[in-house]
Design a protein around this motif. Structure first.
Motif, PDB file in Angstrom:
ATOM      1  N   ALA A 315       0.946  -1.182  -0.105  1.00 23.18           N
ATOM      2  CA  ALA A 315       0.259   0.098  -0.003  1.00 23.18           C
ATOM      3  C   ALA A 315       0.693   1.252   0.051  1.00 23.18           C
ATOM      4  O   ALA A 315       0.472   2.231  -0.350  1.00 23.18           O
ATOM      5  CB  ALA A 315      -0.966   0.060   1.094  1.00 23.18           C
ATOM      6  N   ALA A 316       2.121   1.169   0.622  1.00 24.59           N
ATOM      7  CA  ALA A 316       3.089   2.346   0.432  1.00 24.59           C
ATOM      8  C   ALA A 316       3.493   2.912  -0.855  1.00 24.59           C
ATOM      9  O   ALA A 316       3.577   2.201  -1.763  1.00 24.59           O
ATOM     10  CB  ALA A 316       4.016   2.109   1.618  1.00 24.59           C
ATOM     11  N   PRO A 317       3.391   4.135  -1.024  1.00 25.48           N
ATOM     12  CA  PRO A 317       3.847   4.818  -2.289  1.00 25.48           C
ATOM     13  C   PRO A 317       5.655   4.607  -2.135  1.00 25.48           C
ATOM     14  O   PRO A 317       6.333   4.477  -1.165  1.00 25.48           O
ATOM     15  CB  PRO A 317       3.563   6.376  -2.138  1.00 25.48           C
ATOM     16  CG  PRO A 317       3.321   6.356  -0.542  1.00 25.48           C
ATOM     17  CD  PRO A 317       2.995   5.277   0.173  1.00 25.48           C
ATOM     18  N   ASP A 318       6.042   4.618  -3.408  1.00 26.14           N
ATOM     19  CA  ASP A 318       7.417   4.370  -3.570  1.00 26.14           C
ATOM     20  C   ASP A 318       8.088   5.680  -2.865  1.00 26.14           C
ATOM     21  O   ASP A 318       7.567   6.902  -2.928  1.00 26.14           O
ATOM     22  CB  ASP A 318       7.526   4.592  -4.990  1.00 26.14           C
ATOM     23  CG  ASP A 318       7.552   3.062  -5.686  1.00 26.14           C
ATOM     24  OD1 ASP A 318       7.403   2.125  -5.075  1.00 26.14           O
ATOM     25  OD2 ASP A 318       7.153   3.211  -7.022  1.00 26.14           O
ATOM     26  N   GLY A 319       9.366   5.432  -2.418  1.00 25.38           N
ATOM     27  CA  GLY A 319       9.782   6.749  -1.819  1.00 25.38           C
ATOM     28  C   GLY A 319      10.173   6.281  -0.051  1.00 25.38           C
ATOM     29  O   GLY A 319      10.611   5.065  -0.020  1.00 25.38           O
ATOM     30  N   ASP A 320      10.244   7.459   0.593  1.00 36.91           N
ATOM     31  CA  ASP A 320      10.902   7.235   2.095  1.00 36.91           C
ATOM     32  C   ASP A 320       9.864   6.249   2.952  1.00 36.91           C
ATOM     33  O   ASP A 320      10.638   5.322   3.599  1.00 36.91           O
ATOM     34  CB  ASP A 320      11.000   8.462   2.826  1.00 36.91           C
ATOM     35  CG  ASP A 320      12.031   9.424   1.998  1.00 36.91           C
ATOM     36  OD1 ASP A 320      12.780   8.895   1.638  1.00 36.91           O
ATOM     37  OD2 ASP A 320      11.985  10.567   2.569  1.00 36.91           O
ATOM     38  N   THR A 321       8.832   5.967   2.759  1.00 42.25           N
ATOM     39  CA  THR A 321       7.807   5.223   3.611  1.00 42.25           C
ATOM     40  C   THR A 321       8.208   3.931   3.242  1.00 42.25           C
ATOM     41  O   THR A 321       8.300   2.924   4.122  1.00 42.25           O
ATOM     42  CB  THR A 321       6.404   5.598   3.364  1.00 42.25           C
ATOM     43  OG1 THR A 321       6.269   6.917   3.514  1.00 42.25           O
ATOM     44  CG2 THR A 321       5.721   4.635   4.165  1.00 42.25           C
ATOM     45  N   ARG A 322       8.165   3.489   1.991  1.00 44.97           N
ATOM     46  CA  ARG A 322       8.631   2.265   1.669  1.00 44.97           C
ATOM     47  C   ARG A 322       9.938   1.640   2.183  1.00 44.97           C
ATOM     48  O   ARG A 322       9.973   0.553   2.555  1.00 44.97           O
ATOM     49  CB  ARG A 322       8.434   2.133  -0.065  1.00 44.97           C
ATOM     50  CG  ARG A 322       8.168   0.792  -0.533  1.00 44.97           C
ATOM     51  CD  ARG A 322       8.321   0.975  -2.024  1.00 44.97           C
ATOM     52  NE  ARG A 322       8.377  -0.715  -2.548  1.00 44.97           N
ATOM     53  CZ  ARG A 322       7.263  -1.383  -3.042  1.00 44.97           C
ATOM     54  NH1 ARG A 322       5.955  -0.880  -2.787  1.00 44.97           N
ATOM     55  NH2 ARG A 322       7.469  -2.650  -3.565  1.00 44.97           N
ATOM     56  N   GLU A 323      10.945   2.678   1.808  1.00 39.39           N
ATOM     57  CA  GLU A 323      12.296   2.341   2.230  1.00 39.39           C
ATOM     58  C   GLU A 323      12.428   1.993   3.841  1.00 39.39           C
ATOM     59  O   GLU A 323      13.197   0.991   4.158  1.00 39.39           O
ATOM     60  CB  GLU A 323      13.211   3.365   1.993  1.00 39.39           C
ATOM     61  CG  GLU A 323      13.349   3.213   0.460  1.00 39.39           C
ATOM     62  CD  GLU A 323      14.314   4.398  -0.254  1.00 39.39           C
ATOM     63  OE1 GLU A 323      14.800   5.203   0.658  1.00 39.39           O
ATOM     64  OE2 GLU A 323      14.374   4.749  -1.389  1.00 39.39           O
ATOM     65  N   ARG A 324      11.532   2.872   4.321  1.00 34.75           N
ATOM     66  CA  ARG A 324      11.606   2.835   5.939  1.00 34.75           C
ATOM     67  C   ARG A 324      11.220   1.425   6.286  1.00 34.75           C
ATOM     68  O   ARG A 324      11.503   0.791   7.348  1.00 34.75           O
ATOM     69  CB  ARG A 324      10.810   4.057   6.593  1.00 34.75           C
ATOM     70  CG  ARG A 324      11.159   4.177   7.959  1.00 34.75           C
ATOM     71  CD  ARG A 324      10.504   5.439   8.533  1.00 34.75           C
ATOM     72  NE  ARG A 324      10.935   6.360   7.735  1.00 34.75           N
ATOM     73  CZ  ARG A 324      10.160   7.260   7.280  1.00 34.75           C
ATOM     74  NH1 ARG A 324       8.713   6.941   7.316  1.00 34.75           N
ATOM     75  NH2 ARG A 324      10.698   8.435   6.841  1.00 34.75           N
ATOM     76  N   LEU A 325       9.996   0.962   5.725  1.00 38.29           N
ATOM     77  CA  LEU A 325       9.249  -0.252   6.181  1.00 38.29           C
ATOM     78  C   LEU A 325      10.126  -1.268   5.729  1.00 38.29           C
ATOM     79  O   LEU A 325      10.129  -2.358   6.370  1.00 38.29           O
ATOM     80  CB  LEU A 325       7.864  -0.401   5.242  1.00 38.29           C
ATOM     81  CG  LEU A 325       6.785   0.395   5.854  1.00 38.29           C
ATOM     82  CD1 LEU A 325       5.635   0.457   4.968  1.00 38.29           C
ATOM     83  CD2 LEU A 325       6.355  -0.421   7.197  1.00 38.29           C
ATOM     84  N   LEU A 326      10.796  -1.359   4.687  1.00 37.85           N
ATOM     85  CA  LEU A 326      11.816  -2.415   4.234  1.00 37.85           C
ATOM     86  C   LEU A 326      13.030  -2.661   5.007  1.00 37.85           C
ATOM     87  O   LEU A 326      13.331  -3.595   5.630  1.00 37.85           O
ATOM     88  CB  LEU A 326      12.417  -2.279   2.721  1.00 37.85           C
ATOM     89  CG  LEU A 326      13.355  -3.240   2.264  1.00 37.85           C
ATOM     90  CD1 LEU A 326      12.489  -4.640   2.151  1.00 37.85           C
ATOM     91  CD2 LEU A 326      13.579  -3.082   0.701  1.00 37.85           C
ATOM     92  N   THR A 327      13.448  -1.564   5.368  1.00 44.42           N
ATOM     93  CA  THR A 327      14.635  -1.443   6.548  1.00 44.42           C
ATOM     94  C   THR A 327      14.198  -2.312   7.893  1.00 44.42           C
ATOM     95  O   THR A 327      14.683  -2.886   8.299  1.00 44.42           O
ATOM     96  CB  THR A 327      15.089   0.039   7.109  1.00 44.42           C
ATOM     97  OG1 THR A 327      15.276   0.606   5.647  1.00 44.42           O
ATOM     98  CG2 THR A 327      16.156  -0.003   7.473  1.00 44.42           C
ATOM     99  N   ALA A 328      13.017  -1.866   8.182  1.00 46.56           N
ATOM    100  CA  ALA A 328      12.343  -2.256   9.384  1.00 46.56           C
ATOM    101  C   ALA A 328      12.186  -3.818   9.387  1.00 46.56           C
ATOM    102  O   ALA A 328      12.457  -4.535  10.107  1.00 46.56           O
ATOM    103  CB  ALA A 328      10.900  -1.815   9.951  1.00 46.56           C
ATOM    104  N   LEU A 329      11.645  -4.341   8.167  1.00 42.93           N
ATOM    105  CA  LEU A 329      11.497  -5.659   7.913  1.00 42.93           C
ATOM    106  C   LEU A 329      12.743  -6.368   7.954  1.00 42.93           C
ATOM    107  O   LEU A 329      12.869  -7.621   8.584  1.00 42.93           O
ATOM    108  CB  LEU A 329      10.675  -5.879   6.753  1.00 42.93           C
ATOM    109  CG  LEU A 329      10.216  -7.443   6.151  1.00 42.93           C
ATOM    110  CD1 LEU A 329       9.279  -7.126   4.998  1.00 42.93           C
ATOM    111  CD2 LEU A 329      11.467  -8.406   5.869  1.00 42.93           C
ATOM    112  N   VAL A 330      13.896  -5.868   7.555  1.00 39.85           N
ATOM    113  CA  VAL A 330      15.049  -6.510   7.483  1.00 39.85           C
ATOM    114  C   VAL A 330      15.639  -6.466   8.796  1.00 39.85           C
ATOM    115  O   VAL A 330      16.184  -7.367   9.170  1.00 39.85           O
ATOM    116  CB  VAL A 330      16.174  -5.785   6.275  1.00 39.85           C
ATOM    117  CG1 VAL A 330      17.370  -6.509   6.644  1.00 39.85           C
ATOM    118  CG2 VAL A 330      15.757  -6.202   5.056  1.00 39.85           C
TER     119      VAL A 330
END
Length: 478
Positions: A315-330
């Motif tokens: 659901a997240a748009p490309d950009g900071d939000t998506r990158e932050r979520l991916l970092t949290a997942l990793v």
């Protein structure tokens, strides 16, 4: 010029061949291979961190005929974690197995599993991912049955059959894509893929097969007995690394191959299964009678958290939000890898010392095994998500972004899972400390206790504090 991508796969494979040919030298050769492979893996990670993604075509053959290897930020982060955990498990195994016959059986299978792990994280095409997935499952099932007990044999036979079913389902999806597009390289398939029945069918088959292998609720039935009945170093590898490999593939397919094709309703379904895993796995861990069974159900729950990120990422748009979520997942995946390996190694020490791992009979463990008890406590900090562990930062971002994106129900699941995790961790510690904690010596067997302690310390302290460097690493290629 030396190629770290090829060496990361070739070294453990060469080590497996050598320990098979020279079983009398298996411990020495195994440890030399472990040190060399980990050094190469860290070199690979630092190289990706400081520059761009790495790519290598073995033998100079490019796509579509050759075997390609690739390392971006996501692959490099998991390779670093997997190899550090594998090194600690190797050191622990030298003391755990000693010179017993099982040691000679352990090293060839263990190095084959290590080969498969590195190969899977670095493979650049769908068929070689399948080959590594098969090698990983076969070596993991054989390792899990090393104790030779009836329970271990039955549990790992079930694991093997479920794993084969998962692999075949994944392969059907690969065959569908190859028939439609004539290529297997991940980047080429991603460029050619268009929304439609072929793409949706392949997505369902490949993700479905991987859900079986990652033991996502309610497909987790094989995991608790397989992980709880294996030797402690093998339980640590299965729970910290082998399951992560299947989840890594889900992420790779979801974010790279099927990006734009995977729909939000499909992501919501995976999120719901993840929520079920968090709640059911945590509840069963709280009710478990054995320490290793508690750790196994805790793994079911921790897997669920990783799948809660998928609907948010979709659901997240490309950009900071998506990158932050991916970092949290990793961050969450790395922290769980270190924490669960340390927890299982410490649980194995308790079981070996006392002759059982029944939780209600752990009274006085803090006196007789202070280092192992401290390790379980440190790993528990990471599993609960207390600061400054990586799990704390990951859950903080998960809850915040769930509310920001209007999917607040995932935040409730994360908070309920955290309370249950605190309950099952403190249940173990309360039993261990129910006598006067006056240990005479903190370390009773340094060779087996120090690796477990370092892994737990990494999970509770280091990964969370290294969140920014990990984010930089992920930005290098994701």
């Amino acid at each position: 010029m030396l190629d770290p991508l090829a060496l990361a796969v070739a070294l453990p494979l060469l080590g497996a061949l050598l320990v098979t040919m020279l079983p009398g030298w298996s411990r020495t050769l195994g440890m030399l291979t472990a040190l060399a492979t980990t050094t190469v893996a860290l070199w690979l990670t630092v190289t990706v961190w400081g520059s761009e993604s790495l790519h290598s075509d073995l033998g100079g053959w490019g796509v579509p005929l050759g075997i390609g290897l690739r390392a971006d930020g996501l692959a490099a982060a998991l390779v670093a974690m997997a190899n550090l955990v594998a090194l600690a498990i190797s050191i622990h195994a030298t003391g755990y197995f000693g010179a017993a016959e099982s040691s000679r059986k352990f090293w060839p299978l263990w190095l084959l599993l290590w080969t498969a792990l590195n190969g899977l994280f670095l493979a650049a095409d769908l068929f070689n991912l399948y080959v590594m997935l098969e090698l990983l499952g076969l070596s993991a099932a054989a390792l899990g049955a090393l104790t030779g007990t009836r329970e271990a044999a039955e549990a790992n036979l079930r694991y093997l059959l479920v794993g084969l079913l998962g692999s075949m389902t994944y392969l059907l999806g690969v065959a569908l894509l190859y028939t439609a597009y004539g290529v297997l390289d991940l980047e080429l398939v991603a460029e050619a893929l268009t929304p439609g029945p072929v793409a949706w069918s392949a997505l369902a088959l490949m993700i479905g097969g991987l859900l079986l292998k990652s033991a996502l609720f309610p497909l987790h039935f094989w995991l608790p007995p397989a992980h709880a009945n294996a030797p402690a170093p093998v339980s640590a590898a299965l729970s910290a690394l082998v399951v992560k490999a299947a989840i890594y593939l889900v992420l790779r397919l979801w974010l790279d191959l099927f990006d734009g094709i995977a729909t939000l309703p499909a992501a919501m379904l995976l999120g719901l299964l993840g929520a079920g895993a968090v709640l059911w796995g945590s509840w069963r861990a709280l009710r478990a009678e054995r320490l290793k069974l508690l750790a196994a159900y805790s793994t079911v729950a921790q897997i669920g958290y990783l799948f809660l990120f998928l609907p948010l990422l979709t659901a997240a748009p490309d950009g900071d939000t998506r990158e932050r979520l991916l970092t949290a997942l990793v961050l969450l995946a790395l922290t769980h890898g270190f924490a669960k390996a340390g927890f299982f190694l410490a649980a194995g020490l308790v079981q070996k010392s006392t002759g059982h791992d029944r939780i209600r009979e752990l009274g006085g463990a803090a006196q007789s095994l202070p280092a192992a008890t401290f390790t379980i406590g440190l790993a528990g900090v990471a599993l609960i998500g207390l600061p400054p562990s990586g799990t704390f930062f990951a859950k903080w971002i998960l809850v915040g972004q769930a509310i920001a994106l209007g999917q607040w129900w995932w935040a409730l699941v994360a908070m309920a899972g955290t309370l249950l995790a605190a309950a099952y961790v403190f249940r173990v510690l309360a039993r261990a400390f129910n006598r006067e904690p006056t240990p005479k010596c903190f370390l009773t067997d340094p060779r087996t206790e120090i690796p477990a302690l370092l892994l737990a310390a990494l999970s509770a302290l280091a990964v969370g504090l290294a969140a920014q460097p990990i984010a930089v690493l992920l930005g290098a290629g994701v």
